[in-house]
Design a protein around this motif. Structure first.
Motif, PDB file in Angstrom:
ATOM      1  N   ARG A 695      27.822  56.067 -52.727  1.00 19.10           N
ATOM      2  CA  ARG A 695      27.746  57.261 -54.223  1.00 19.10           C
ATOM      3  C   ARG A 695      28.239  58.578 -52.667  1.00 19.10           C
ATOM      4  O   ARG A 695      28.866  58.834 -54.256  1.00 19.10           O
ATOM      5  CB  ARG A 695      25.869  57.506 -53.831  1.00 19.10           C
ATOM      6  N   ARG A 696      28.803  58.808 -52.432  1.00 18.56           N
ATOM      7  CA  ARG A 696      28.915  60.210 -51.587  1.00 18.56           C
ATOM      8  C   ARG A 696      30.424  60.123 -52.006  1.00 18.56           C
ATOM      9  O   ARG A 696      31.097  61.469 -51.350  1.00 18.56           O
ATOM     10  CB  ARG A 696      28.041  60.423 -49.609  1.00 18.56           C
ATOM     11  N   ILE A 697      31.295  58.650 -51.840  1.00 19.31           N
ATOM     12  CA  ILE A 697      32.135  59.208 -52.470  1.00 19.31           C
ATOM     13  C   ILE A 697      32.663  59.859 -53.346  1.00 19.31           C
ATOM     14  O   ILE A 697      34.128  60.242 -53.668  1.00 19.31           O
ATOM     15  CB  ILE A 697      32.974  57.567 -52.300  1.00 19.31           C
ATOM     16  N   ARG A 698      31.881  59.799 -53.656  1.00 22.09           N
ATOM     17  CA  ARG A 698      32.049  60.437 -55.354  1.00 22.09           C
ATOM     18  C   ARG A 698      32.472  62.051 -55.171  1.00 22.09           C
ATOM     19  O   ARG A 698      32.795  62.572 -56.127  1.00 22.09           O
ATOM     20  CB  ARG A 698      31.076  60.251 -56.269  1.00 22.09           C
ATOM     21  N   GLU A 699      31.870  62.598 -53.933  1.00 21.24           N
ATOM     22  CA  GLU A 699      32.208  63.502 -53.908  1.00 21.24           C
ATOM     23  C   GLU A 699      33.233  64.441 -53.315  1.00 21.24           C
ATOM     24  O   GLU A 699      33.238  65.677 -54.426  1.00 21.24           O
ATOM     25  CB  GLU A 699      31.219  64.681 -52.802  1.00 21.24           C
ATOM     26  N   ALA A 700      34.063  63.715 -53.088  1.00 25.51           N
ATOM     27  CA  ALA A 700      35.604  63.655 -53.460  1.00 25.51           C
ATOM     28  C   ALA A 700      36.224  63.698 -54.305  1.00 25.51           C
ATOM     29  O   ALA A 700      37.305  64.324 -55.086  1.00 25.51           O
ATOM     30  CB  ALA A 700      35.644  62.885 -52.579  1.00 25.51           C
ATOM     31  N   LYS A 708      34.237  72.656 -63.634  1.00 22.87           N
ATOM     32  CA  LYS A 708      33.106  71.908 -63.328  1.00 22.87           C
ATOM     33  C   LYS A 708      33.980  70.432 -64.095  1.00 22.87           C
ATOM     34  O   LYS A 708      34.017  69.870 -64.751  1.00 22.87           O
ATOM     35  CB  LYS A 708      31.594  72.366 -64.454  1.00 22.87           C
ATOM     36  N   LEU A 709      32.962  69.550 -63.163  1.00 17.29           N
ATOM     37  CA  LEU A 709      33.196  67.860 -63.755  1.00 17.29           C
ATOM     38  C   LEU A 709      32.128  68.451 -64.630  1.00 17.29           C
ATOM     39  O   LEU A 709      30.681  68.174 -64.322  1.00 17.29           O
ATOM     40  CB  LEU A 709      33.185  67.299 -62.716  1.00 17.29           C
ATOM     41  N   VAL A 710      32.436  66.849 -66.475  1.00 13.33           N
ATOM     42  CA  VAL A 710      31.222  67.249 -67.123  1.00 13.33           C
ATOM     43  C   VAL A 710      30.843  65.124 -67.232  1.00 13.33           C
ATOM     44  O   VAL A 710      32.652  64.885 -67.584  1.00 13.33           O
ATOM     45  CB  VAL A 710      30.942  67.900 -68.154  1.00 13.33           C
ATOM     46  N   SER A 711      30.173  65.011 -66.802  1.00 21.06           N
ATOM     47  CA  SER A 711      29.867  63.224 -67.530  1.00 21.06           C
ATOM     48  C   SER A 711      28.916  63.397 -68.568  1.00 21.06           C
ATOM     49  O   SER A 711      28.061  63.739 -68.939  1.00 21.06           O
ATOM     50  CB  SER A 711      29.584  62.971 -65.889  1.00 21.06           C
ATOM     51  N   GLY A 928      25.751  64.960 -67.869  1.00 23.10           N
ATOM     52  CA  GLY A 928      25.571  66.042 -66.245  1.00 23.10           C
ATOM     53  C   GLY A 928      26.447  66.644 -65.809  1.00 23.10           C
ATOM     54  O   GLY A 928      28.013  66.397 -66.740  1.00 23.10           O
ATOM     55  N   VAL A 929      26.456  67.854 -65.474  1.00 23.58           N
ATOM     56  CA  VAL A 929      27.350  68.681 -64.678  1.00 23.58           C
ATOM     57  C   VAL A 929      26.974  68.860 -63.181  1.00 23.58           C
ATOM     58  O   VAL A 929      26.771  69.323 -63.142  1.00 23.58           O
ATOM     59  CB  VAL A 929      27.421  70.452 -65.360  1.00 23.58           C
ATOM     60  N   GLY A 930      28.454  68.942 -62.836  1.00 25.86           N
ATOM     61  CA  GLY A 930      28.885  69.162 -61.127  1.00 25.86           C
ATOM     62  C   GLY A 930      29.949  69.792 -60.853  1.00 25.86           C
ATOM     63  O   GLY A 930      31.123  69.968 -61.488  1.00 25.86           O
ATOM     64  N   ASP A 931      29.982  70.624 -59.105  1.00 25.29           N
ATOM     65  CA  ASP A 931      31.265  71.001 -58.802  1.00 25.29           C
ATOM     66  C   ASP A 931      32.016  68.972 -58.627  1.00 25.29           C
ATOM     67  O   ASP A 931      33.338  69.154 -58.130  1.00 25.29           O
ATOM     68  CB  ASP A 931      31.355  71.160 -57.702  1.00 25.29           C
ATOM     69  N   ASN A 932      31.367  68.133 -58.221  1.00 22.72           N
ATOM     70  CA  ASN A 932      31.915  67.118 -58.517  1.00 22.72           C
ATOM     71  C   ASN A 932      31.041  66.231 -58.510  1.00 22.72           C
ATOM     72  O   ASN A 932      30.263  66.556 -59.423  1.00 22.72           O
ATOM     73  CB  ASN A 932      32.132  66.925 -56.274  1.00 22.72           C
ATOM     74  N   TRP A 933      32.293  64.903 -58.769  1.00 23.83           N
ATOM     75  CA  TRP A 933      31.369  63.702 -59.685  1.00 23.83           C
ATOM     76  C   TRP A 933      30.059  62.917 -58.623  1.00 23.83           C
ATOM     77  O   TRP A 933      29.186  62.677 -60.726  1.00 23.83           O
ATOM     78  CB  TRP A 933      32.450  62.193 -59.103  1.00 23.83           C
ATOM     79  N   ALA A 934      29.385  63.512 -58.025  1.00 23.00           N
ATOM     80  CA  ALA A 934      28.170  62.763 -57.393  1.00 23.00           C
ATOM     81  C   ALA A 934      27.117  64.362 -57.844  1.00 23.00           C
ATOM     82  O   ALA A 934      26.430  63.566 -58.178  1.00 23.00           O
ATOM     83  CB  ALA A 934      28.029  62.748 -56.078  1.00 23.00           C
ATOM     84  N   GLN A 935      27.807  64.743 -58.635  1.00 21.41           N
ATOM     85  CA  GLN A 935      26.674  65.858 -59.340  1.00 21.41           C
ATOM     86  C   GLN A 935      26.276  65.917 -60.276  1.00 21.41           C
ATOM     87  O   GLN A 935      25.876  66.074 -61.325  1.00 21.41           O
ATOM     88  CB  GLN A 935      26.806  67.091 -58.968  1.00 21.41           C
ATOM     89  N   ALA A 936      27.894  65.920 -60.965  1.00 23.53           N
ATOM     90  CA  ALA A 936      27.886  65.385 -62.068  1.00 23.53           C
ATOM     91  C   ALA A 936      27.286  64.537 -63.041  1.00 23.53           C
ATOM     92  O   ALA A 936      26.704  64.410 -64.141  1.00 23.53           O
ATOM     93  CB  ALA A 936      29.193  65.477 -62.529  1.00 23.53           C
ATOM     94  N   HIS A 937      26.615  63.365 -62.173  1.00 20.99           N
ATOM     95  CA  HIS A 937      26.471  62.019 -62.789  1.00 20.99           C
ATOM     96  C   HIS A 937      25.389  61.640 -63.227  1.00 20.99           C
ATOM     97  O   HIS A 937      24.243  61.825 -62.272  1.00 20.99           O
ATOM     98  CB  HIS A 937      27.157  60.351 -61.855  1.00 20.99           C
TER      99      HIS A 937
END
Length: 937
Positions: A695-700, A708-711, A928-937
């Motif tokens: 999952r941490r790969i999504r932080e990249a 922001k990334l929004v999912s 979901g919202v975040g600075d990266n995809w891990a946060q947003a999902h």
DNA sequence: ACCTTCACG
DNA sequence: GACGTACGTGAAGGTG
């Protein structure tokens, strides 16, 4: 003759003519080249009847004109931006016929009037007024109800299809009021075809009732408080403004600044030569004969198609008979602007063209344009070399551009107006590729057709949709292979190094094939009943995907690089341990060597498998062995890291585009049989999420500065669709109540009250729910849950007892598939199941596929519909749609616009099935919202 | 070129 | 009664 007392003007509603002709007549194509001309022929018939008097009993005109719509944008769009917004797209075989009907009108020597910014209806209204003011009269040749407000003293209508006059009595019959109050009624009732809102809940009947009671609209609105029915009263008060806007929309403008005088519209005899030339060009045999007889001149000869084969034979293999043979020597190499101009003129005359580009790479974001090929007639095509360079033998390997090629900028500038012309249909095979190549050079290719998508809409599940395969299947022609030109392995070269002569034969043939495929496949869309699938689910998605791919997503190289190093270190440690435990060094990544170590050397239990005779060492086997020995567990850890490193943290770095700093995937629209997309180079639909480390790969995957990334993803969409399609009341109710569907299933099956639910019981129910979607079997469920097969079978039996509708759905679906050899989604997408009636194990796969495809496919259709609507919905917001992962959409949004974007996209996604399909269960989208995809999902 | 394995929905 | 089985994908690495 001057227009005055006794003069009679016929105003022909040209667009209505075309549409009626198109829909009333079977599709007809010009024999020599397949150009669709059915609507043109119908139009000519109607027009000839008009000017020759025909069989009508209406008054003969002294003056006549055909009025067309010049553009879809008019002053009404300023009043109401959604005016005519829900008009379906023009059928693809009608579009090229529009310019031809103008040509036809002029050939009949009839004035042809259209004005930018005004609808035909307004021009008609204006001329009707001018005619009566001059003391004459007018007949509007149309049956369009929007024109009925014009009926009055000196003005009537004529329905040419029904040969019927429409005067005040007919208007009253239609609207319940006289022509002078038609506008009032229309303002209230609205019009779904033109997207005039009107007053919600008030239709034609109520509107007429109200107007008759109050006299006119203004009085009604002023005295709305007096209405007795509370709901009606409230509607009128609340929507007064909307009703007034509607009135402005439906009221025809009677003072358009028209240029042609009434006098100039006087009836003229056709110039027989020009008219017959046109009819002959269209290859209308009967009409040519009829008109030449009437005009008393000899009919020009129309060439019959080369072969006059008997009908039965023709139906069996139409493509082979009607098409000229392929001949690569006949293709033209276009080397100067004069030759290019001739081709562009031919295209403008035809109204359509097959286009193909040749480039230096399959990656559209890096590819350089090498040449363009075009075709408008089977057997005739050209190649325009633009950037061919000297072969690779050049001493310094430097690229010397060859002479005898048009300057690329000049060629593109000349082609751009044609490629962007709304009346010229561009035909491609996988046109998303070419459209992206052109888009990178500022050319927006539209409108277009795509033979690959046509094939997908008709034949998904039967075969693939690449050009070579389609050509062999439907044209009986094996295309020139590209391999010998490009070589392979070490000696591989890019297309710009291919000699121009060879390139011409290869590239022009691609355009020729594409054109012929279009002519063969396009009429079949109707026959296969999938025109709607093609036009609403496939074609509109192309520009959306192209945009997403071109935007790409920002990926942080440093993050990935750090992870790669960490993984490498851990792997080295594990590898040493594994070798230690094995007592020898071997390649841990080799299943063969690993199998030998595990089963031969260490003597663990778990035999051979697979037809190759090799030991199976899959994760499930290793997990079982892990209780016996330490080594399998270590291998599992090692494999996980190896996968993450090689497939993700290493590979993704190589996919970062040096120019954009972003990763640009490529979506394959015809990749999955069910309607799902597939993502390649790189696949961004399988980025890890299930394990913490992965999952941490999504932080990249990050948003750029200030963004922001929004999912947004559909919750349980396939289970909701199952509940709807199989019509399971308990499941539908659970979704409506927002309950935990897996817990509910468990409770129903095992009788456990919801408040005593254990995670283990819920997990089992979840597995069963998914199993159902996949076409459950006792064996499969047993393996998935790691329980005895009999136990799994007992679960399934209980499930079917509790939800008998599911069993019904499965049986009915398989029955349908056996009868038709395909299954369908709720939106009419077809997935063929050719193996369904086979013997052997193939039938098992086909059965489960048949059960799954309508569910998975319907979900895919829904998100496709959402995606085609989203660009409009977020227009003006600083937000870009970047990725689709089957039930999830990922956006990059400026921080200030995050809430707005979520609200709009959520609304589109949750209503994407409407208005085509009703679903008994709400569709729910989580954000979901975040600075990266891990946060947003 | 094919197989195995494993990442996702 | 045996057969082989969850649905849909793509990428990487090993093997022949």
């Amino acid at each position: 003759m001057a227009f005055g007392k006794g003069s009679h003007l016929h105003l022909i509603d040209g667009s209505a003519f075309i549409f009626r002709a198109y829909h009333a007549l079977p599709p007809l194509t010009r024999k020599s080249d397949g150009l669709p001309v059915g609507a043109v022929q119908g139009f000519c018939n109607l027009l000839w009847n008009e000017i020759s008097g025909g069989t009508t009993n209406k008054s003969k005109p002294t003056h006549i004109a055909v009025i067309f719509d010049a553009s879809s944008i008019t002053f009404r769009n300023e009043i109401y931006d959604l005016y005519k917004a829900n008009r379906p797209e023009l059928p693809e075989d009608l579009r090229p016929q529009f310019p031809l009907t103008r040509e036809a009108t002029r050939a009949f020597n009839v004035s042809c009037i259209e004005m930018e910014g005004f609808e035909a209806d307004d021009i008609i209204a204006t001329y009707a007024r001018l005619a009566t003011e001059a003391g004459g009269s007018a007949t509007i040749v149309s049956s369009d109800k929007d024109l009925m407000q014009l009926v009055g003293p000196g003005v009537d209508m004529w329905d040419p299809m029904k040969s019927k006059t429409l005067a005040e009595a007919e208007v009253f019959e239609k609207f319940g009021v006289g022509p002078d109050r038609v506008v009032d009624v229309q303002s209230l009732a609205g019009d779904s075809v033109d997207n005039v809102p009107g007053a919600p809940g008030i239709g034609l009947k109520t509107a007429a009732l109200l107007i008759n009671e109050y006299g006119d609209l203004d009085t009604l609105l002023a005295r709305a408080e007096e209405i007795k029915q509370p709901k009606r009263r409230q509607t009128l008060i609340e929507h007064a403004e909307q009703i007034r806007i509607s009135r402005r929309l439906v009221t025809l403008s009677r003072d358009v600044p028209v240029e042609d005088t009434l006098d100039s519209l006087e009836c003229r005899t056709p110039e027989s030569e020009a008219l017959l030339d046109f009819l002959a060009k269209m290859e209308f045999r009967t009409l040519t004969r009829r008109i030449s007889e009437k005009l008393g001149v000899e009919a020009p000869a129309i060439a019959e198609p080369a072969s006059a084969a008997p009908k039965a034979e023709k139906a069996a293999a139409p493509a082979e008979i009607e098409h000229p043979p392929f001949d690569a020597d006949k293709y033209e190499c276009v080397r100067d602007m004069n030759a290019l101009s001739v081709w562009i003129a031919r295209i403008m005359d035809k109204g359509f063209v097959a286009v193909d580009t040749e480039t230096t790479s399959l990656d559209e974001m890096r590819a350089e344009l090498v040449g363009i090929s075009l075709s408008v007639t089977p057997g005739e095509a050209c190649y325009i070399p633009l950037n061919h360079v000297q072969g690779a033998d050049d001493l310094f390997g430097s690229a010397n551009r060859l002479d005898g090629q048009i300057d690329p900028e000049q060629a593109l500038a000349a082609l751009k107006p044609m490629l962007e012309d709304a009346s010229i249909l561009k035909i491609g095979q996988n046109i998303k590729y070419d459209a992206k190549i052109f888009a990178r050079r500022g050319i927006n290719v539209a409108p277009f057709d795509d033979t690959m998508l046509m094939s997908y809409a008709m034949f998904s599940g039967l075969h693939n949709h690449g050009m070579d395969e389609l050509s062999e299947t439907y044209l009986n022609h094996k295309p020139i292979p590209i391999k010998p030109l490009l070589g392979s392995g070490k000696t591989a070269r890019t297309f710009d190094k291919v000699g121009i002569e060879d390139a011409t034969k290869y590239a022009a043939e691609d355009a020729d094939i594409t054109l012929r495929l279009w002519q063969s496949l396009r009429p079949r869309l109707h026959r296969e009943r999938v025109t709607n699938v093609y036009e609403t689910l496939e074609r509109p998605l192309v520009p959306v995907l192209a945009q997403m791919e071109m935007h790409g997503i920002r990926v942080d190289r440093q993050t990935l690089s750090r992870m790669s190093s960490a993984f490498a270190q851990k792997m080295a440690g594990l590898e040493a341990e594994i070798h230690d435990l094995a007592g020898e060094t071997f390649n841990v990544g080799s299943p063969k060597q690993l199998g030998e170590v595990l089963f031969d050397k260490l003597g663990l239990q778990g035999g051979k498998k697979g037809k190759t005779g090799a030991y199976s060492t899959g994760a499930d086997i290793l997990e079982d062995l892990a209780t016996e020995h330490e080594l399998p567990g270590r291998v599992l850890d090692w494999r996980q890291l190896s996968k993450l490193k090689s497939t993700y943290t290493d590979a993704l770095q190589d996919h970062i585009n040096p120019e954009t700093g972003r990763v640009h995937t490529s979506y394959q629209q015809t990749g999955a049989n069910t309607g799902r997309l597939a993502s390649t180079d790189p696949n961004l639909q399988n980025i890890p999420i299930r394990t913490e480390e992965g999952r941490r790969i999504r932080e990249a995957f990050v948003a750029s500065e200030g963004h922001k990334l929004v999912s947004l993803d559909y919750s349980q969409i396939e289970l909701r669709i199952l509940a709807h399609i199989a019509d399971i009341p308990a499941l539908k109710q659970a979704f409506r109540d927002g309950h935990d569907i897996h817990a509910m299933t468990a409770s129903e099956m095992f009788g456990v009250p919801l408040d005593q639910m254990t995670p283990e019981v819920r997990r089992q129910a979840k597995a069963i729910n998914f199993g159902v979607i996949y076409g459950i079997s006792g064996f499969g469920l047993a393996r998935n849950l790691r329980i005895p097969r009999a136990e799994a079978q007992a679960f399934i039996d209980t499930y079917f007892e509790r939800f008998p509708g599911i069993r019904d759905y499965m049986d009915k679906t398989i029955e349908f598939a056996k009868a038709h050899a395909y299954v369908e989604t709720l939106f009419g997408r077809r997935i063929h199941t050719p193996e369904i009636n086979a013997k052997g194990p193939g039938a098992g796969f086909a059965r489960r596929g048949a059960i799954n495809a309508p569910i998975q496919g319907t979900a895919a259709d829904i998100i496709r519909r959402a995606m085609t609507r989203i660009p409009q919905a977020i227009e003006g917001l600083p937000a870009k749609m970047l990725l689709q992962v089957h039930d999830e959409l990922v956006f990059e949004v400026e921080e200030s616009a995050v809430d707005d974007t979520i609200a709009r996209v959520k609304a589109v996604m949750e209503g994407a099935h409407e208005p085509a399909v009703e679903i008994d269960v709400p569709l729910i989208v989580d954000a979901g919202v975040g600075d990266n995809w891990a946060q947003a999902h």
